[in-house]
Enzyme design. Structure first.
Site, PDB file in Angstrom:
ATOM      1  N   GLY A 109     -67.709 -66.539 -28.429  1.00 27.20           N
ATOM      2  CA  GLY A 109     -67.346 -67.563 -27.444  1.00 27.20           C
ATOM      3  C   GLY A 109     -67.939 -68.947 -27.663  1.00 27.20           C
TER       4      GLY A 109
ATOM      5  N   TYR B 197     -72.880 -63.283  -9.617  1.00 22.55           N
ATOM      6  CA  TYR B 197     -72.642 -64.160 -10.770  1.00 22.55           C
ATOM      7  C   TYR B 197     -72.743 -65.625 -10.318  1.00 22.55           C
ATOM      8  CZ  TYR B 197     -70.593 -66.630 -14.688  1.00 22.55           C
ATOM      9  OH  TYR B 197     -70.402 -67.522 -15.722  1.00 22.55           O
TER      10      TYR B 197
ATOM     11  N   ALA C 157     -74.919 -66.850 -29.752  1.00 19.68           N
ATOM     12  CA  ALA C 157     -74.041 -67.454 -30.765  1.00 19.68           C
ATOM     13  C   ALA C 157     -73.122 -66.429 -31.426  1.00 19.68           C
ATOM     14  CB  ALA C 157     -74.891 -68.167 -31.823  1.00 19.68           C
TER      15      ALA C 157
ATOM     16  N   ARG D 132     -76.345 -58.901 -31.332  1.00 26.78           N
ATOM     17  CA  ARG D 132     -75.567 -58.222 -32.371  1.00 26.78           C
ATOM     18  C   ARG D 132     -75.891 -58.799 -33.749  1.00 26.78           C
ATOM     19  NH1 ARG D 132     -69.963 -58.546 -29.098  1.00 26.78           N
ATOM     20  NH2 ARG D 132     -71.048 -60.382 -28.295  1.00 26.78           N
TER      21      ARG D 132
END
Ligand code: NDP
Ligand code: 8X3
Length: 253
Positions: free
Chosen positions: A13, A153, A10, A35
Site C-alpha cells: 500500500g 479504528y 513498506a 513480512r
C-alpha cells in the site's frame, strides 16, 4: 550519506508506494514491516532500479522491545534519519461497538497508536542531536470524523491526530517538523486486512467510484517532505474527488 527516510509498513500500500517515490528521488531508505520476504523483494527492486542504499528492518511495531532493538542496532550512519514516515497501521472489523471484537480493538490500538509512539521515540534522539528532522504521521479521514461501525479504528486515528499536534508543540524547541496526512478511501490491502481476507467484501468498498491510489498519497507525502526547511505542512486531509468526508462518498449506480 544522502538523505535518509525511514518508512514503516513498506511491504504494501502507501508504504510501498512511498518507498518507490523516495527511492526515485535518491533518498536512502530504511523500510520496515513484518513480512521479511516482501521487504527483501522491495529492497532488491529499489537498489537495482534506483541505485540507492536500502536497509530492511523486520519487526512488529506492537512490540516495544523489538522496535527499540531494531532501531538501536542500526549503524550510526543509518541512525541519522531525516524523514520518519509513521505509516504502519490497520483497521480490523467494521462492527457496531457492542458487536466488535476486543482482540481487534487491542490490535488496532497497539499498532496504530502505541506502535507509532514507540517508533517515534526510538528515532528522535538523533533528530534532536542534529536539530533537524521531519516526522510524517499517516492519520485518516477517520481521525477527523467518526463513522458508524468505525468506533475503535476511528479512535486510533483521532489519537494519531492528537499525538501529531502534541509532537509538533513539544518538538518545536528541537526544530523538528511534524506533519499529519489524513487520506480518505484508498485502494490498497487495507480493506482485505480489515475484512480478514474476504476479498469480495473488500472489493465492494471501492465499487462505483475511483478511490485514491497509493501513489496519490505518496505524491502528497513527498511534496510535504521536500518543502524548504522553514516551511511545514502541519495537517493535510486528502480524498478522492468522489469523497467529501467520512460520510459523503458519491457512488455511481
Ligand atoms: P496496507 O494493508 O496495504 O499496508 C499496511 C502496512 O502496515 C503493511 O506494510 C503492514 O506490513 C504494516 N503493518 C501493519 N501492522 C503492522 C505491525 N504490527 N507491525 C509492523 N507493520 C505493520 O494498508 P494501507 O497502505 O492502506 O495503510 C497504511 C496506513 O494508512 C495505515 O496506517 C492505515 O490506517 C492508513 N490509511 C489507509 C487508508 C485506506 O483507505 N487504505 C486511508 C487512510 C489511512 P506487514 O503486514 O508486513 O507488517
Ligand atoms: C481508512 C479510511 O474510511 O475506511 O482510514 O476509515 S476509512
Amino acid at each position: 550519506m544522502s538523505t535518509i527516510a525511514l518508512i514503516t509498513g513498506a511491504t504494501s500500500g502507501f508504504g510501498k508506494a512511498l518507498a518507490i517515490k523516495f527511492a526515485a528521488n535518491h533518498y536512502n531508505l530504511i523500510i520496515t514491516g513484518r513480512r521479511a520476504d516482501r521487504l527483501q523483494e522491495l529492497k532488491n527492486t529499489l537498489t537495482s532500479t534506483y541505485g540507492i542504499e536500502v536497509t530492511t528492518l523486520c519487526f512488529d511495531v506492537r512490540s516495544r522491545k523489538a522496535t527499540f532493538e531494531a532501531i538501536e542496532q542500526l549503524p550510526a550512519s543509518w541512525k541519522a534519519i531525516d524523514v520518519l514516515i509513521n505509516n504502519a497501521g490497520l483497521a480490523l472489523g467494521r462492527d457496531y461497538f457492542d458487536d466488535a471484537s476486543l482482540d481487534d480493538w487491542d490490535t488496532m490500538i497497539d499498532t496504530n497508536v502505541k506502535g507509532l509512539l514507540y517508533v517515534t521515540k526510538a528515532v528522535i534522539p538523533s533528530m534532536i542531536e542534529r536539530r533537524k528532522g521531519h516526522i510524517i504521521n499517516i492519520g485518516s479521514t477517520a481521525g477527523k470524523e467518526v463513522y458508524e461501525k468505525g468506533n475503535t479504528y476511528c479512535a486510533t486515528k483521532h489519537a494519531v491526530d492528537a499525538v501529531s499536534q502534541a509532537m509538533r508543540i513539544d518538538l518545536l524547541r528541537h526544530r523538528i517538523k511534524v506533519t499529519a496526512i489524513h487520506p480518505g478511501a484508498a485502494d490498497t490491502e487495507f480493506s482485505t486486512v480489515r475484512f480478514k481476507g474476504d476479498e469480495e467484501q473488500a472489493r465492494k468498498v471501492y465499487e462505483g467510484y475511483e478511490p485514491l491510489a497509493a501513489g496519490d498519497v505518496a505524491e502528497v507525502v513527498y511534496y510535504t517532505a521536500t518543502l524548504p526547511p522553514h516551511v511545514c505542512i502541519n495537517d493535510l486531509e486528502m480524498t478522492c474527488t468522489a469523497q467529501a468526508s467520512s460520510f459523503y462518498l458519491y457512488k455511481e449506480q
